[in-house]
Design an enzyme around this catalytic site. Sequence first.
Site, short mmCIF file in Angstrom:
data_model
loop_
_atom_site.label_atom_id
_atom_site.label_comp_id
_atom_site.label_asym_id
_atom_site.label_seq_id
_atom_site.Cartn_x
_atom_site.Cartn_y
_atom_site.Cartn_z
N ASP A 10 0.87 -1.17 0.00
CA ASP A 10 0.00 0.00 0.00
C ASP A 10 0.92 1.23 0.00
OD1 ASP A 10 -2.41 1.51 0.41
OD2 ASP A 10 -1.80 1.74 2.51
N LEU A 11 0.36 2.40 -0.29
CA LEU A 11 1.22 3.60 -0.38
C LEU A 11 1.05 4.51 0.84
CD1 LEU A 11 3.15 5.36 -2.02
CD2 LEU A 11 1.23 6.14 -3.36
N ASP A 12 -0.13 5.16 0.93
CA ASP A 12 -0.37 6.10 2.03
C ASP A 12 -0.36 5.35 3.37
OD1 ASP A 12 -1.18 8.22 3.65
OD2 ASP A 12 -3.31 7.95 3.17
N THR A 18 0.54 10.50 3.27
CA THR A 18 -0.15 11.55 2.52
C THR A 18 -1.55 11.80 3.11
OG1 THR A 18 -0.85 9.82 0.97
CG2 THR A 18 1.00 11.20 0.28
N LYS A 47 -9.63 7.37 4.49
CA LYS A 47 -8.30 6.79 4.27
C LYS A 47 -8.41 5.44 3.56
CE LYS A 47 -5.78 6.05 7.97
NZ LYS A 47 -4.83 6.09 9.07
N SER A 116 -2.09 0.40 -4.38
CA SER A 116 -2.70 1.55 -3.70
C SER A 116 -4.02 1.92 -4.37
CB SER A 116 -1.73 2.73 -3.78
OG SER A 116 -2.38 3.94 -3.50
N ALA A 117 -4.92 2.52 -3.57
CA ALA A 117 -6.17 3.05 -4.14
C ALA A 117 -5.91 4.33 -4.91
CB ALA A 117 -7.16 3.31 -3.02
N LYS A 146 -10.68 -1.49 -1.78
CA LYS A 146 -10.49 -2.30 -0.58
C LYS A 146 -11.68 -2.04 0.34
CE LYS A 146 -5.64 -1.23 -1.21
NZ LYS A 146 -4.47 -0.43 -0.79
N GLU A 170 -0.03 -3.21 4.66
CA GLU A 170 -1.13 -2.23 4.75
C GLU A 170 -1.17 -1.52 6.10
OE1 GLU A 170 -3.71 -0.74 3.60
OE2 GLU A 170 -3.96 -1.58 1.60
N ASP A 171 -1.72 -0.29 6.09
CA ASP A 171 -1.88 0.45 7.35
C ASP A 171 -3.35 0.60 7.74
OD1 ASP A 171 -2.42 2.27 5.18
OD2 ASP A 171 -2.42 3.86 6.68
P1 B16 Z 1 -6.08 9.53 -5.14
P2 B16 Z 1 -3.67 4.28 -0.20
C1 B16 Z 1 -5.44 6.30 -0.52
O1 B16 Z 1 -4.14 5.85 -0.42
C2 B16 Z 1 -5.67 7.42 0.49
O2 B16 Z 1 -5.51 6.92 1.81
C3 B16 Z 1 -7.10 7.93 0.35
O3 B16 Z 1 -7.33 8.99 1.25
C4 B16 Z 1 -7.32 8.41 -1.09
O4 B16 Z 1 -8.69 8.78 -1.27
C5 B16 Z 1 -6.97 7.27 -2.05
O5 B16 Z 1 -5.64 6.83 -1.83
C6 B16 Z 1 -7.12 7.70 -3.50
O6 B16 Z 1 -6.11 8.62 -3.83
O7 B16 Z 1 -7.07 10.64 -4.95
O8 B16 Z 1 -4.65 10.00 -5.17
O9 B16 Z 1 -6.43 8.66 -6.32
O10 B16 Z 1 -3.66 4.04 1.29
O11 B16 Z 1 -4.61 3.38 -0.96
O12 B16 Z 1 -2.29 4.30 -0.78
MG MG Z 2 -2.93 3.19 3.28
#
Ligand code: B16
Ligand code: MG
Length: 226
Positions: A10-12, A18, A47, A116-117, A146, A170-171
């Site tokens: 996962d990223l964030d 972020t 998140k 990541s999402a 997810k 994952e977090d």
């Molecule tokens: P984007 P992850 C997620 O990151 C964020 O936690 C979430 O707040 C955000 O809406 C989502 O990415 C989509 O991000 O707007 O950059 O496409 O934890 O999946 O890495």
């Molecule tokens: Mg995350």
Amino acid sequence: MSKIKLAIFDLDGVITSTTNEHFHAWELVFRTHFNINIDPSLESYTKGVSRIESLNVICNQYGLALSEDEKIQLAIEKNNIYNEMISSFNSKKVLSGVQHLLSYLKSHDIKLALGSASKNGKALLKLLDLEGYFDYIVDPTNLKSKPSPDIFNNAKNYFGFRSDQCIGIEDALSGIKAIKAAEMFAIGVGNEKLSDADIYVETLPQLNDSILDKIIEGKFKDEHSN
Ligand code: B16
Ligand code: MG
């Protein structure tokens, strides 16, 4: 478990943080357009889920019924603000232990994927100077969010591996559920105690090499189950 061949990150909250930037961008959008100060407690619900789902969470909370076009416009605006906010990110923003973990896994011939999402994942990896480590970046555009296992299965299928040859890191609880739904080994990291994970650590450096070796060999569960 078999020997691990693929690690899906996962990223964030795992590679960098972020969360504040995502949430502050939404705060700005809702203050500007609706004079609403979003309750900070909503942050955890926005998140790990997609941009549109984050927007829906906030709209539902404040009883805002917006058209699809209005939602798309707000999402674009939020994304522009978010991108401006992360434009100064660099390798100093990489969370502790990430570099070591990526190098260690690579040196054990394990493929690395980003699951990541975020649609900004590739650009962010570039800013963080980590893009070179990754063999594959999942495009979340047409995949279920997810806790659906789709993002993790997409990475697995790209390489043609089996679930028991993959681990996910994952977090967020929704992310751990997604990894478990994909029948992979789940590593939970961060402040939120993730008891559904196969192993949970507050920070990545707590995953020392001896623990990593057991996970890579597929022996961690055998030694830690009773
Ligand atoms: P984007 P992850 C997620 O990151 C964020 O936690 C979430 O707040 C955000 O809406 C989502 O990415 C989509 O991000 O707007 O950059 O496409 O934890 O999946 O890495
Ligand atoms: Mg995350």
